[in-house]
Scaffold this motif. Structure first.
Motif, PDB file in Angstrom:
ATOM      1  N   UNK A 411       0.845  -1.204   0.000  1.00  0.00           N
ATOM      2  CA  UNK A 411       0.000   0.000   0.000  1.00  0.00           C
ATOM      3  C   UNK A 411       0.876   1.248   0.000  1.00  0.00           C
ATOM      4  N   UNK A 412       1.893   1.246   0.868  1.00  0.00           N
ATOM      5  CA  UNK A 412       2.802   2.385   0.922  1.00  0.00           C
ATOM      6  C   UNK A 412       3.463   2.606  -0.440  1.00  0.00           C
ATOM      7  N   UNK A 413       4.005   1.534  -1.017  1.00  0.00           N
ATOM      8  CA  UNK A 413       4.703   1.663  -2.299  1.00  0.00           C
ATOM      9  C   UNK A 413       3.792   2.106  -3.426  1.00  0.00           C
ATOM     10  N   UNK A 414       2.612   1.491  -3.523  1.00  0.00           N
ATOM     11  CA  UNK A 414       1.717   1.800  -4.646  1.00  0.00           C
ATOM     12  C   UNK A 414       1.149   3.215  -4.544  1.00  0.00           C
ATOM     13  N   UNK A 415       0.787   3.647  -3.336  1.00  0.00           N
ATOM     14  CA  UNK A 415       0.252   4.997  -3.179  1.00  0.00           C
ATOM     15  C   UNK A 415       1.339   6.062  -3.326  1.00  0.00           C
ATOM     16  N   UNK A 416       2.572   5.709  -3.008  1.00  0.00           N
ATOM     17  CA  UNK A 416       3.683   6.646  -3.214  1.00  0.00           C
ATOM     18  C   UNK A 416       3.994   6.784  -4.700  1.00  0.00           C
ATOM     19  N   UNK A 417       3.940   5.681  -5.434  1.00  0.00           N
ATOM     20  CA  UNK A 417       4.342   5.673  -6.838  1.00  0.00           C
ATOM     21  C   UNK A 417       3.240   6.128  -7.788  1.00  0.00           C
ATOM     22  N   UNK A 418       1.966   5.888  -7.418  1.00  0.00           N
ATOM     23  CA  UNK A 418       0.890   6.104  -8.386  1.00  0.00           C
ATOM     24  C   UNK A 418       0.834   7.539  -8.918  1.00  0.00           C
ATOM     25  N   UNK A 419       0.863   8.580  -8.053  1.00  0.00           N
ATOM     26  CA  UNK A 419       0.832   9.938  -8.613  1.00  0.00           C
ATOM     27  C   UNK A 419       2.075  10.259  -9.441  1.00  0.00           C
ATOM     28  N   UNK A 420       3.216   9.643  -9.086  1.00  0.00           N
ATOM     29  CA  UNK A 420       4.432   9.843  -9.874  1.00  0.00           C
ATOM     30  C   UNK A 420       4.314   9.142 -11.227  1.00  0.00           C
ATOM     31  N   UNK A 421       3.699   7.952 -11.249  1.00  0.00           N
ATOM     32  CA  UNK A 421       3.463   7.253 -12.519  1.00  0.00           C
ATOM     33  C   UNK A 421       2.525   8.055 -13.414  1.00  0.00           C
ATOM     34  N   UNK A 422       1.460   8.609 -12.808  1.00  0.00           N
ATOM     35  CA  UNK A 422       0.552   9.447 -13.593  1.00  0.00           C
ATOM     36  C   UNK A 422       1.286  10.642 -14.192  1.00  0.00           C
ATOM     37  N   UNK A 423       2.178  11.209 -13.420  1.00  0.00           N
ATOM     38  CA  UNK A 423       2.887  12.426 -13.863  1.00  0.00           C
ATOM     39  C   UNK A 423       3.927  12.100 -14.934  1.00  0.00           C
ATOM     40  N   UNK A 424       4.708  11.032 -14.720  1.00  0.00           N
ATOM     41  CA  UNK A 424       5.835  10.751 -15.617  1.00  0.00           C
ATOM     42  C   UNK A 424       5.489   9.772 -16.737  1.00  0.00           C
ATOM     43  N   UNK A 425       4.651   8.782 -16.482  1.00  0.00           N
ATOM     44  CA  UNK A 425       4.269   7.815 -17.506  1.00  0.00           C
ATOM     45  C   UNK A 425       3.065   8.270 -18.312  1.00  0.00           C
ATOM     46  N   UNK A 426       2.175   8.983 -17.650  1.00  0.00           N
ATOM     47  CA  UNK A 426       0.910   9.324 -18.287  1.00  0.00           C
ATOM     48  C   UNK A 426      -0.162   8.312 -17.916  1.00  0.00           C
ATOM     49  N   UNK A 427      -1.407   8.676 -18.114  1.00  0.00           N
ATOM     50  CA  UNK A 427      -2.529   7.842 -17.704  1.00  0.00           C
ATOM     51  C   UNK A 427      -2.579   6.511 -18.454  1.00  0.00           C
ATOM     52  N   UNK A 428      -2.220   6.502 -19.741  1.00  0.00           N
ATOM     53  CA  UNK A 428      -2.369   5.285 -20.550  1.00  0.00           C
ATOM     54  C   UNK A 428      -1.446   4.174 -20.071  1.00  0.00           C
TER      55      UNK A 428
END
Length: 460
Positions: A411-428
């Motif tokens: 939970x810690x890892x996924x919630x920490x990474x998710x907004x960064x993934x949205x920002x750097x990878x994009x939604x797709x």
């Protein structure tokens, strides 16, 4: 349908089991309010009209999300130490204080660290509750309704998340804490009437208290029920004593490496990985950001509330079906549906960057409705029920604790990474990553997950 009514939760002998389930789930509802509060609040505090006297940046937002996981880890560890020593009832009481502090911190926040602490305590309450509440319910419930009652844990969390979405969307920032702090007070007071579970009391050799507890939860306290109650209680006592005799030797490393134990651990690891990396929990926490990134035509906060309603319908569906079709079918349907839904969502947002799809900008909402519905009928709705049922009796408390600790780290890892993934990878690409995780989980469950419907909680 006849099977469902035969096992109605409102029949005479199980109504106190339902009452106990409702009472202990006040705190899981409260945890849901704390989780749901974040998404619309993030939208508010990132605008010029922020109700706070300080600003938050992307890094702080990712920490705000992920502090839930750290808190959950501490809650897991605390309950893992106390649950067999102090009992289920003490652990249930323990959660009221930290939960009340959440809203005091939110109200008094003068810098982002107050919000970090509030999210940490929200995670602590959830981590403790996700461990002790399913175990408590499984020990007081009849086997034919155990699935339905235990799945109410996630139903109450989803109801709380919806309430959190609505409260933080439509009420002022400083009004919400005044309403939410009522919950821990009501929870603490209502818990007074509930006795400790009979199996735990029997293991502690408190025979009279165990019989009173058994008769309370089976609603067999009248003279007419004396013979039936005594007979049924003796059967329970015999089963617990038999289990204690088989498990008389202290728990050792070898108990954790038996074939049933290793199969349980393998299934719990895949279950936890699938739950977190399929993104369904991250979606709940960052729903407003997802809709904003997808270009959905519907107001992001309205769409978030719609998803909250869908989650409730999904978990309610699992409550109706879990003791009818079984756990395995729901898990397979859920993981497959999440995988396909996330692929479709990613494809739409990818194509929307190339072509003009403005006529279809309602589609992200429809796809997210589908994803969240199928996630809640299995992967979310019966996660903790399946987790508790995976392990042999002797190691169940320890193994469940270890599994929830592992989940908290995820939970810690996924919630920490998710907004960064949205920002750097994009939604797709973020959605396609979630889809791959969901489909890999489906494949494992299809090949290896065993049905646990009707499994005894006191016998292997």
């Amino acid at each position: 349908m006849a099977h469902f009514f035969a096992n109605s939760l409102l029949q005479h002998k199980t109504r106190y089991q339902l009452l106990a389930t409702v009472i202990v789930n006040i705190i899981t509802f409260g945890h849901g309010v704390g989780v749901g509060w974040l998404s619309p609040t993030l939208t508010k505090i990132q605008t010029p009209d922020s109700p706070l006297d300080f600003e938050v940046n992307l890094a702080e937002i990712s920490w705000l999300g992920s502090m839930l996981g750290l808190g959950s880890l501490c809650g897991n560890l605390t309950i893992a130490v106390l649950i067999e020593r102090a009992g289920r009832k003490c652990c249930l009481y323990l959660m009221a204080g930290p939960y009340a502090c959440i809203w005091i911190l939110i109200y008094c926040a003068s810098n982002v660290y107050y919000l970090y602490a509030a999210r940490f305590l929200c995670g602590f309450t959830g981590g403790a509750g996700y461990l002790v509440v399913p175990i408590f319910i499984s020990e007081v419930a009849d086997s034919n309704i155990r699935g339905a009652l235990t799945s109410m844990v996630m139903l109450s969390v989803d109801l709380g998340i919806l309430a959190g979405y609505i409260l933080s969307t439509y009420l002022a920032y400083h009004v919400v804490p005044f309403l939410a702090i009522i919950l821990p007070v009501a929870y603490f007071m209502a818990n007074i009437m509930l006795p400790e579970t009979a199996p735990y009391l029997l293991r502690k050799s408190q025979l009279a208290a165990a019989e009173n507890s058994y008769r309370f939860y089976r609603n067999q306290r009248s003279a007419d029920c004396e013979l039936t109650s005594r007979t049924n209680f003796e059967q329970l006592r015999t089963a617990v004593l038999s289990q204690q005799t088989r498990n008389a030797t202290p728990l050792s490393y070898k108990d954790l490496t038996t074939k049933p134990a290793l199969k349980g651990f393998a299934a719990s690891i895949v279950l936890s990985l699938g739950y977190q990396f399929s993104g369904v929990f991250s979606f709940i926490n960052y729903m407003s950001d997802i809709f904003r990134a997808s270009g959905c035509i519907v107001d992001v906060n309205t769409a978030t509330i719609i998803i909250g309603l869908v989650q409730i319908v999904g978990v309610y569906t699992s409550t109706l079906l879990v003791d009818v079709v079984g756990r395995r079918v729901l898990m397979l349907t859920s993981t497959m549906g999440v995988g396909i839904g996330c692929i479709a969502f990613g494809c739409f947002t990818y194509l929307a960057e190339i072509y003009d799809l403005s006529d279809f900008n309602w589609l992200p909402l429809v796809l997210m409705i589908i994803i969240c519905y199928v996630a809640n009928i299995g992967l979310i709705g019966i996660f903790f029920l399946v987790l508790v049922e995976l392990f042999p009796v002797k190691i169940r408390s320890l193994a469940t604790s270890l599994s929830v600790i592992f989940l908290s780290l995820l939970v810690f890892g996924s919630l920490k990474l998710f907004p960064l993934m949205l920002h750097y990878w994009g939604i797709s690409y973020t959605m396609w990553f979630s889809a791959a995780s969901g489909l890999l989980t489906f494949l494992y469950f299809w090949l290896f997950l065993q049905e646990t419907k009707g499994k005894s909680m006191i016998e292997d």
